[in-house]
Write a protein that holds these residues in place. Structure first.
Motif: not given
Length: 132
Positions: A118-120, A124-125
């Motif tokens: 879910e986070w991935m 954008v990180k």
């Protein structure tokens, strides 16, 4: 017989810990990424021997897989002295027969993977400090 989940040993492959842990959490730095005889002996002495009713030296059932380190003479002797009755799970069956793997670890890993995915899949990180 009472079924009790005991504190687990957290082992990091490094010389120093990356974060601080709450008191009561047993953490061990280790240069390998797997358990060894010293780690087993440490766990038996610092966790297993501290379980509820251990002072009465009542026999208790300890589930271990058939990893060779769990079966060394020194580990078996330490287990015997601590009145641990060993249930050795045959190779390849840990994920089906080891109580923590069946009841806790599997669902934890499924939820962790779901949160990771879910986070991935979201925004954008930013680059982490260590990646610079």
């Amino acid at each position: 017989m009472e079924l009790v989940c005991h504190q687990q040993l957290i082992s990091y492959k490094r010389k120093t810990l990356p974060i601080k842990f709450p008191s009561g959490v047993l953490v061990r730095e280790h240069m390998k990424d797997y358990m060894d005889e010293c780690g087993d002996l440490n766990w038996l002495e610092n966790t297993w021997s501290q379980r509820k009713f251990a002072v009465f030296n009542k026999p208790s059932l300890l589930f271990w897989d058939s990893f060779k380190v769990h079966l060394t003479d020194e580990v078996l002797e330490k287990s015997r002295k601590l009145n641990a009755k060993l249930a050795i799970i045959p190779g390849g069956l840990t994920s089906m027969l080891q109580p923590l793997d069946v009841c806790i670890n599997k669902s934890f890993k499924v939820r962790l993977r779901s949160k990771w995915m879910e986070w991935m899949e979201t925004e954008v990180k930013a680059v982490t400090k260590d990646a610079m």
